[in-house]
Each structure stands twice: as C-alpha cells, then as structure tokens.
Design a protein around this motif. Sequence first.
Motif, PDB file in Angstrom:
ATOM      1  N   VAL A 306       0.746  -1.162  -0.213  1.00 36.20           N
ATOM      2  CA  VAL A 306      -0.110   0.188  -0.024  1.00 36.20           C
ATOM      3  C   VAL A 306       0.925   1.267   0.085  1.00 36.20           C
ATOM      4  CG1 VAL A 306      -1.830   1.282   1.262  1.00 36.20           C
ATOM      5  CG2 VAL A 306      -1.765  -1.198   1.359  1.00 36.20           C
ATOM      6  N   THR A 307       0.595   2.313  -0.737  1.00 36.26           N
ATOM      7  CA  THR A 307       1.493   3.239  -0.925  1.00 36.26           C
ATOM      8  C   THR A 307       1.229   4.242   0.557  1.00 36.26           C
ATOM      9  OG1 THR A 307       1.320   3.505  -3.328  1.00 36.26           O
ATOM     10  CG2 THR A 307       1.992   5.442  -2.485  1.00 36.26           C
ATOM     11  N   GLN A 310       1.228  11.092   2.381  1.00 39.29           N
ATOM     12  CA  GLN A 310       2.512  12.239   2.756  1.00 39.29           C
ATOM     13  C   GLN A 310       1.590  13.502   2.724  1.00 39.29           C
ATOM     14  OE1 GLN A 310       5.501  11.667   3.143  1.00 39.29           O
ATOM     15  NE2 GLN A 310       5.428   9.265   2.580  1.00 39.29           N
ATOM     16  N   ARG A 320      -1.221  10.442  -1.765  1.00 38.00           N
ATOM     17  CA  ARG A 320      -0.245   9.136  -1.785  1.00 38.00           C
ATOM     18  C   ARG A 320       1.007   9.281  -2.322  1.00 38.00           C
ATOM     19  NH1 ARG A 320      -2.783   4.700   0.792  1.00 38.00           N
ATOM     20  NH2 ARG A 320      -4.919   4.854   1.040  1.00 38.00           N
ATOM     21  N   SER A 321       2.106   8.897  -1.777  1.00 36.73           N
ATOM     22  CA  SER A 321       3.437   8.745  -2.312  1.00 36.73           C
ATOM     23  C   SER A 321       4.443   8.376  -1.313  1.00 36.73           C
ATOM     24  CB  SER A 321       3.813  10.204  -2.661  1.00 36.73           C
ATOM     25  OG  SER A 321       4.893  10.255  -3.202  1.00 36.73           O
ATOM     26  N   HIS A 322       5.445   7.556  -2.056  1.00 36.47           N
ATOM     27  CA  HIS A 322       6.398   6.944  -1.382  1.00 36.47           C
ATOM     28  C   HIS A 322       7.483   8.004  -0.909  1.00 36.47           C
ATOM     29  CE1 HIS A 322       5.365   2.647  -2.343  1.00 36.47           C
ATOM     30  NE2 HIS A 322       5.089   3.281  -3.784  1.00 36.47           N
ATOM     31  N   ASP A 323       7.745   9.118  -1.498  1.00 32.34           N
ATOM     32  CA  ASP A 323       8.603  10.248  -1.045  1.00 32.34           C
ATOM     33  C   ASP A 323       7.866  11.468  -0.622  1.00 32.34           C
ATOM     34  OD1 ASP A 323      10.578   8.406  -1.731  1.00 32.34           O
ATOM     35  OD2 ASP A 323      10.351   8.953  -3.836  1.00 32.34           O
TER      36      ASP A 323
END
Length: 338
Positions: A306-307, A310, A320-323
């Motif tokens: 799951v993302t 942020q 939603r974002s990984h960074d």
Amino acid sequence: MDTQHDNALAHALAAIPGPVPPSGVIHVVIPHTSRFTVVGNHLAQHAELSLVAIGVGVHIQSLPAGTEVGIKALAARFPEGEVKIARALRELEAHGYLSRTRVRLTKGRVATRTVFCNQPKTALRGGVVPVAAPAVRSTAPAPTLVREHVHVPEPVPVAVAVAVPEPTAVPEKPRPVPEPVLVPEAARPPVRLPLRTAPTQPRRPLPHPQTLTPELRQAASALLADLRRHAEELVLSEEAVEELVPGVAAWLERDATTDAIRRALTADLPKPLKHPARLLRHRLTALLPPPLPGVHDLAQPRRAPVTPFQTCDGCERAFRSHDPGHCRDCRAQYWEAA
C-alpha cells in the motif's frame, strides 16, 4: 269409423280358433296371393344382427334381380343415412347373407358385384341350388304354423284385410359424405429413429502413477486381493488384479489412505454384481481424487503493498506517495509559474 273398426277386429279375434294369449302380440294371418317374399325366421329373428341390418336384409331380399343395392342407393331410399346402412351391410356380410366382390369389366372398368343368399348356412352345406330371382311365388299350400300363426277361415270377412296401396316414398337427396383430408408427405414431420449402432463414448483410460515403484505395486496388489474379505462379490482373478494395480497405485500416490480406497470401491455395490473387475475399473477412474495441495498452496495470499500518505509541503494536503514533497496540484502551479 272407429266403432266399425273395433267391431271388425272383434269379429276377427273371435274367429281365431284356440285360446287367445292374455298378453303379447296376436297374429291375424291372411294368405298372400301377390307381391310377397318368403323370409326365414333365421333372418327376421336373428339374435346377433341389429334391427337396421335385419330390415336392410329383408328389403334386399324383396327386390328383383339387377336392382342397385349400394350404400348410396339405399341411403336415397331410407332416412337412416349412409353410416348406418354401411354398418348394416357389413353385419350381413359377417353372417354370410351378403357378399360383395369387385370384378373387372371391359375397358379396364371395375364394378362391385353384390350377391344376397337367403339361407347362408344351407348354401354352405350344399343342400340347395341357388336361383337368380330373389322372390319366388309359391303355389304349394301354406305350411301349418303353431299357435303364433293361426289362419282365419276364408268365408269370414275381415275388415283389416283391405289392401291399402303402399305409399310412394319420395327419394331423398343423398347426404354428402365428407372426404378424408389427406396430409401431403412433404408436410409430415420426418420420423427419426435411433441408430442401431449408436456411437459410444470412448472409455477413459485407467489412471497411472508417475512412478510405479515396487512398494506401490505391492500395496495396491494387496489391497485389491483383500477386497473379498469386505465384500463377497469382489472376487478378482490374478489377471484382473494385475490390470487394476496402476489405478490403485495412482490413488496411493495422491496420499489416499487404504481405508478411503476400500470404502470407495466397496460402497453401494449393485445386486447382483456380474462384472466386479469392470466396476472397480470404473470407480478407480471416475472417483480419482485430486492431489493434495502443498503447504504453500494453503498459505494466505500476500496483500499488495500500500502506498503511504504524505503531507504536501505547500498546501499541507494529504496525498499518496512513497517520497515526501508536494502534491500534484502544487507541482502543476510551480511549473506554470516557471
């Protein structure tokens, strides 16, 4: 007129010799001198002929030779109709009084020849010579009859003996007979019959293990030979045991227990069991269980990653974002300003 008629009838009854029956019909018999036909009681009192058949038989017997006596001719003369007259003619034919044959005439024409016999049983025995004329005037004295028919002496005048002219019947128009409706052959649905040798489905092959080891062969052979202890009907020959060994080995290879295999092969046997080897072959093939699933097959499936959420550095809106960084709207405004 009524009083004179009653007096004449009383005189006629008084002239009858012997006692008068208290009930039933009383016959006043006057000898015929012309226009008469001799009819036997075997026809007039026939126990199996209908009243219409007796009347038609008497009428045909009274007609001169050569008179048309077909169904349409009789239906035009009498009000019974063609159906009743045809049934009466068939009754007369069944008892030998009437005979209808088809003869071929000149120029290929076909006609129906009708022959009426006034005494069919006597004619069959050959005791009388048939004549062409149906009505013969007899010159011999009338036979002496018992009780039912008592002759009145001629000197006694009888009023009921006055000859009355027969009414002339007006021939009626023959009733049209509806013709049967014939269905053409093309309109009839074809009749489909099953083939004598219907195609049969190919028999499924007996299952085989991936590797028939000596251990599997020994266990399968012992299980098949031991089946007669649990079911008397399952007595197998050595050849049948050798043929069915690969099927039992395939069950054992799929981790089926010997008790489970034995229950599957011996449950609900038909009575009587004619071919035990064929039954076992069918059950080993049709009831073959699937292989047991492995440990990895029974494990719960992994969820997709799951993302994470942020917080945008510009508008502080979640996305939603990984960074970490800016959301999509803030990035669009930045590129427009640049």
